[in-house]
Write a protein that holds these residues in place. Structure first.
Motif, PDB file in Angstrom:
ATOM      1  N   SER A 181       0.801  -1.218   0.000  1.00  0.00           N
ATOM      2  CA  SER A 181       0.000   0.000   0.000  1.00  0.00           C
ATOM      3  C   SER A 181       0.839   1.276   0.000  1.00  0.00           C
ATOM      4  CB  SER A 181      -0.943  -0.002   1.213  1.00  0.00           C
ATOM      5  OG  SER A 181      -0.212  -0.168   2.420  1.00  0.00           O
ATOM      6  N   LEU A 182       1.969   1.283   0.698  1.00  0.00           N
ATOM      7  CA  LEU A 182       2.788   2.500   0.694  1.00  0.00           C
ATOM      8  C   LEU A 182       3.395   2.744  -0.676  1.00  0.00           C
ATOM      9  CD1 LEU A 182       3.913   4.911   2.219  1.00  0.00           C
ATOM     10  CD2 LEU A 182       5.895   3.499   2.831  1.00  0.00           C
ATOM     11  N   HIS A 183       3.802   1.696  -1.337  1.00  0.00           N
ATOM     12  CA  HIS A 183       4.299   1.827  -2.716  1.00  0.00           C
ATOM     13  C   HIS A 183       3.283   2.583  -3.575  1.00  0.00           C
ATOM     14  CE1 HIS A 183       5.739   0.580  -6.719  1.00  0.00           C
ATOM     15  NE2 HIS A 183       4.501   0.174  -6.960  1.00  0.00           N
ATOM     16  N   ASN A 184       2.020   2.195  -3.491  1.00  0.00           N
ATOM     17  CA  ASN A 184       0.979   2.858  -4.276  1.00  0.00           C
ATOM     18  C   ASN A 184       0.713   4.268  -3.782  1.00  0.00           C
ATOM     19  OD1 ASN A 184       0.549   0.750  -6.057  1.00  0.00           O
ATOM     20  ND2 ASN A 184      -1.088  -0.158  -4.844  1.00  0.00           N
ATOM     21  N   ASP A 185       0.683   4.458  -2.468  1.00  0.00           N
ATOM     22  CA  ASP A 185       0.402   5.788  -1.935  1.00  0.00           C
ATOM     23  C   ASP A 185       1.457   6.801  -2.361  1.00  0.00           C
ATOM     24  OD1 ASP A 185      -1.930   5.016  -0.749  1.00  0.00           O
ATOM     25  OD2 ASP A 185      -1.195   5.084   1.314  1.00  0.00           O
ATOM     26  N   LEU A 186       2.713   6.385  -2.420  1.00  0.00           N
ATOM     27  CA  LEU A 186       3.762   7.307  -2.848  1.00  0.00           C
ATOM     28  C   LEU A 186       3.604   7.685  -4.316  1.00  0.00           C
ATOM     29  CD1 LEU A 186       6.898   5.818  -1.031  1.00  0.00           C
ATOM     30  CD2 LEU A 186       5.572   7.850  -0.390  1.00  0.00           C
ATOM     31  N   ILE A 187       3.193   6.729  -5.144  1.00  0.00           N
ATOM     32  CA  ILE A 187       2.950   7.041  -6.555  1.00  0.00           C
ATOM     33  C   ILE A 187       1.763   7.989  -6.695  1.00  0.00           C
ATOM     34  CG2 ILE A 187       2.232   6.052  -8.771  1.00  0.00           C
ATOM     35  CD1 ILE A 187       3.847   3.552  -8.051  1.00  0.00           C
ATOM     36  N   LEU A 188       0.704   7.746  -5.949  1.00  0.00           N
ATOM     37  CA  LEU A 188      -0.459   8.641  -5.961  1.00  0.00           C
ATOM     38  C   LEU A 188      -0.081  10.034  -5.473  1.00  0.00           C
ATOM     39  CD1 LEU A 188      -3.032   6.108  -4.510  1.00  0.00           C
ATOM     40  CD2 LEU A 188      -3.092   7.042  -6.825  1.00  0.00           C
ATOM     41  N   PHE A 189       0.739  10.087  -4.442  1.00  0.00           N
ATOM     42  CA  PHE A 189       1.207  11.373  -3.914  1.00  0.00           C
ATOM     43  C   PHE A 189       1.929  12.153  -5.012  1.00  0.00           C
ATOM     44  CE2 PHE A 189       2.608  13.536   0.136  1.00  0.00           C
ATOM     45  CZ  PHE A 189       3.336  14.558  -0.463  1.00  0.00           C
ATOM     46  N   ALA A 190       2.880  11.487  -5.673  1.00  0.00           N
ATOM     47  CA  ALA A 190       3.654  12.164  -6.713  1.00  0.00           C
ATOM     48  C   ALA A 190       2.766  12.631  -7.866  1.00  0.00           C
ATOM     49  CB  ALA A 190       4.752  11.235  -7.225  1.00  0.00           C
ATOM     50  N   ALA A 191       1.807  11.806  -8.257  1.00  0.00           N
ATOM     51  CA  ALA A 191       0.924  12.169  -9.362  1.00  0.00           C
ATOM     52  C   ALA A 191       0.037  13.355  -8.996  1.00  0.00           C
ATOM     53  CB  ALA A 191       0.069  10.970  -9.759  1.00  0.00           C
ATOM     54  N   GLU A 250      -9.775  10.108  -7.534  1.00  0.00           N
ATOM     55  CA  GLU A 250     -10.753   9.021  -7.712  1.00  0.00           C
ATOM     56  C   GLU A 250     -10.074   7.659  -7.618  1.00  0.00           C
ATOM     57  OE1 GLU A 250     -14.484   7.962 -10.681  1.00  0.00           O
ATOM     58  OE2 GLU A 250     -12.889   9.290 -11.392  1.00  0.00           O
ATOM     59  N   LEU A 251      -8.918   7.532  -8.240  1.00  0.00           N
ATOM     60  CA  LEU A 251      -8.195   6.270  -8.237  1.00  0.00           C
ATOM     61  C   LEU A 251      -7.708   5.917  -6.834  1.00  0.00           C
ATOM     62  CD1 LEU A 251      -7.120   3.959  -9.952  1.00  0.00           C
ATOM     63  CD2 LEU A 251      -5.109   5.356 -10.463  1.00  0.00           C
ATOM     64  N   ALA A 252      -7.307   6.916  -6.069  1.00  0.00           N
ATOM     65  CA  ALA A 252      -6.838   6.669  -4.708  1.00  0.00           C
ATOM     66  C   ALA A 252      -7.923   6.018  -3.859  1.00  0.00           C
ATOM     67  CB  ALA A 252      -6.375   7.971  -4.070  1.00  0.00           C
ATOM     68  N   LEU A 253      -9.149   6.434  -4.040  1.00  0.00           N
ATOM     69  CA  LEU A 253     -10.254   5.814  -3.298  1.00  0.00           C
ATOM     70  C   LEU A 253     -10.560   4.418  -3.829  1.00  0.00           C
ATOM     71  CD1 LEU A 253     -12.762   8.758  -2.787  1.00  0.00           C
ATOM     72  CD2 LEU A 253     -10.917   7.978  -1.297  1.00  0.00           C
ATOM     73  N   ALA A 254     -10.472   4.249  -5.131  1.00  0.00           N
ATOM     74  CA  ALA A 254     -10.756   2.940  -5.722  1.00  0.00           C
ATOM     75  C   ALA A 254      -9.743   1.897  -5.260  1.00  0.00           C
ATOM     76  CB  ALA A 254     -10.742   3.042  -7.239  1.00  0.00           C
ATOM     77  N   LEU A 255      -8.523   2.316  -4.961  1.00  0.00           N
ATOM     78  CA  LEU A 255      -7.477   1.385  -4.543  1.00  0.00           C
ATOM     79  C   LEU A 255      -7.569   1.023  -3.066  1.00  0.00           C
ATOM     80  CD1 LEU A 255      -4.411   2.802  -6.502  1.00  0.00           C
ATOM     81  CD2 LEU A 255      -5.598   0.641  -6.908  1.00  0.00           C
ATOM     82  N   ALA A 256      -8.445   1.679  -2.333  1.00  0.00           N
ATOM     83  CA  ALA A 256      -8.677   1.299  -0.934  1.00  0.00           C
ATOM     84  C   ALA A 256      -9.543   0.048  -0.941  1.00  0.00           C
ATOM     85  CB  ALA A 256      -9.351   2.442  -0.180  1.00  0.00           C
ATOM     86  N   ASN A 257      -8.892  -1.114  -0.844  1.00  0.00           N
ATOM     87  CA  ASN A 257      -9.565  -2.370  -1.186  1.00  0.00           C
ATOM     88  C   ASN A 257     -10.306  -3.028  -0.033  1.00  0.00           C
ATOM     89  OD1 ASN A 257      -7.296  -3.050   0.199  1.00  0.00           O
ATOM     90  ND2 ASN A 257      -6.369  -4.243  -1.437  1.00  0.00           N
ATOM     91  N   GLU A 305     -12.287  -0.767   5.739  1.00  0.00           N
ATOM     92  CA  GLU A 305     -11.432  -0.149   6.757  1.00  0.00           C
ATOM     93  C   GLU A 305     -10.278   0.634   6.134  1.00  0.00           C
ATOM     94  OE1 GLU A 305     -10.592  -2.143  10.296  1.00  0.00           O
ATOM     95  OE2 GLU A 305     -12.731  -2.235  10.704  1.00  0.00           O
ATOM     96  N   ARG A 306      -9.733   0.146   5.020  1.00  0.00           N
ATOM     97  CA  ARG A 306      -8.696   0.915   4.327  1.00  0.00           C
ATOM     98  C   ARG A 306      -9.274   2.242   3.824  1.00  0.00           C
ATOM     99  NH1 ARG A 306      -4.338  -2.422   2.302  1.00  0.00           N
ATOM    100  NH2 ARG A 306      -3.479  -3.301   4.222  1.00  0.00           N
ATOM    101  N   ARG A 307     -10.489   2.198   3.314  1.00  0.00           N
ATOM    102  CA  ARG A 307     -11.116   3.434   2.847  1.00  0.00           C
ATOM    103  C   ARG A 307     -11.373   4.375   4.021  1.00  0.00           C
ATOM    104  NH1 ARG A 307     -14.361   5.052  -1.716  1.00  0.00           N
ATOM    105  NH2 ARG A 307     -15.700   6.799  -1.149  1.00  0.00           N
ATOM    106  N   LEU A 308     -11.890   3.835   5.120  1.00  0.00           N
ATOM    107  CA  LEU A 308     -12.114   4.650   6.313  1.00  0.00           C
ATOM    108  C   LEU A 308     -10.815   5.305   6.763  1.00  0.00           C
ATOM    109  CD1 LEU A 308     -13.889   5.467   8.820  1.00  0.00           C
ATOM    110  CD2 LEU A 308     -13.040   3.362   9.891  1.00  0.00           C
ATOM    111  N   GLU A 309      -9.751   4.530   6.774  1.00  0.00           N
ATOM    112  CA  GLU A 309      -8.458   5.030   7.231  1.00  0.00           C
ATOM    113  C   GLU A 309      -7.966   6.194   6.368  1.00  0.00           C
ATOM    114  OE1 GLU A 309      -3.922   3.275   7.883  1.00  0.00           O
ATOM    115  OE2 GLU A 309      -5.605   1.912   7.580  1.00  0.00           O
ATOM    116  N   THR A 310      -8.024   6.021   5.056  1.00  0.00           N
ATOM    117  CA  THR A 310      -7.452   7.050   4.193  1.00  0.00           C
ATOM    118  C   THR A 310      -8.331   8.289   4.094  1.00  0.00           C
ATOM    119  OG1 THR A 310      -6.268   7.387   2.113  1.00  0.00           O
ATOM    120  CG2 THR A 310      -8.366   6.205   1.978  1.00  0.00           C
ATOM    121  N   VAL A 311      -9.659   8.132   4.030  1.00  0.00           N
ATOM    122  CA  VAL A 311     -10.504   9.315   3.872  1.00  0.00           C
ATOM    123  C   VAL A 311     -10.681  10.079   5.183  1.00  0.00           C
ATOM    124  CG1 VAL A 311     -11.706   8.330   1.894  1.00  0.00           C
ATOM    125  CG2 VAL A 311     -12.719   8.124   4.162  1.00  0.00           C
TER     126      VAL A 311
END
Length: 224
Positions: free
Chosen positions: A53-63, A81-88, A91-97
């Motif tokens: 998940s951190l690998h993806n979050d860093l790419i989303l951050f940079a984009a 939109e993609l960042a929310l879709a990747l919260a699989n 609880e992952r969605r709750l955490e990030t939003v």
């Protein structure tokens, strides 16, 4: 102002986003026996750094950061939109939003900048945490490499703190695990800086399962 000062403030445990309340599924992994010492914790977190998940979050951050710098609202909307879709998981969605929305509110009140004010024009939904921090960082003209490294270190530090509170390891071992992960964080941040959304993807399946099962855990300390 040094670039590291706002980053240290925004990503410190005292910034009001409630990061301390989330374990990213680590609590279930501890109960299931996946985590039981410093070595197992290091391996678990290392997987999240390199291909989780951190690998993806860093790419989303940079984009998101680049989209703000380019004043490209359509690109920012795609990332958000993609960042929310990747919260699989729920609880992952709750955490990030929850953290993302809280971060936006806190920055608006204390560290205002135009990109944060203009964010609803590009994306009027809930905001994933890495996107929220990236928008503020770009709005304050902070350097992307330092932002990525600091964001990654804050994620690891929060996970280590959760492990200490759960009793997986003690504080000294927690610092050893954090220090051992720093080279991987450097590499992950450097890779994310030049990555695109096509580079998103991961295979930390046990972590994803832990997140899915945590919501049904009978007794728990953390929200995720």
């Amino acid at each position: 102002m040094s670039a590291h000062l706002p980053l240290m403030i925004w990503l410190s445990p005292s910034f009001p986003v409630g990061a301390f309340a989330y374990s990213h599924g680590l609590e279930w992994a501890f109960e299931a026996g996946d985590l039981h010492d410093a070595d197992s914790l290091h391996d678990w977190l290392g997987a999240l750094v390199t291909h989780g998940s951190l690998h993806n979050d860093l790419i989303l951050f940079a984009a998101a950061f680049r989209a703000v710098r380019a004043a490209d609202g359509a690109a920012l909307r795609e990332v958000a939109e993609l960042a929310l879709a990747l919260a699989n998981s729920t609880e992952r969605r709750l955490e990030t939003v929850t953290q993302g929305n809280a971060f936006v509110a806190a920055v608006k009140a204390s560290w205002p900048c135009r990109p944060i004010d203009d964010l609803p024009a590009a994306w009027d939904g809930e905001v994933a945490y890495p996107v929220a921090v990236a928008v503020a960082a770009a709005g304050h003209d902070l350097p992307l490499p330092a932002c990525l490294e600091t964001y990654g270190l804050a994620f690891v530090a929060n996970q280590v703190s959760a492990a200490v509170r759960l009793g997986v390891i003690g504080q000294t071992d927690g610092q050893k695990v954090t220090a051992a992960l720093v080279p991987g964080l450097h590499a992950a941040a450097a890779g994310a800086e030049g990555a695109t959304l096509d580079d998103l993807g991961g295979c930390a399946l046990r972590s994803d399962i832990a997140s899915l099962r945590h919501e049904t855990q009978y007794s728990r300390l953390f929200r995720s």
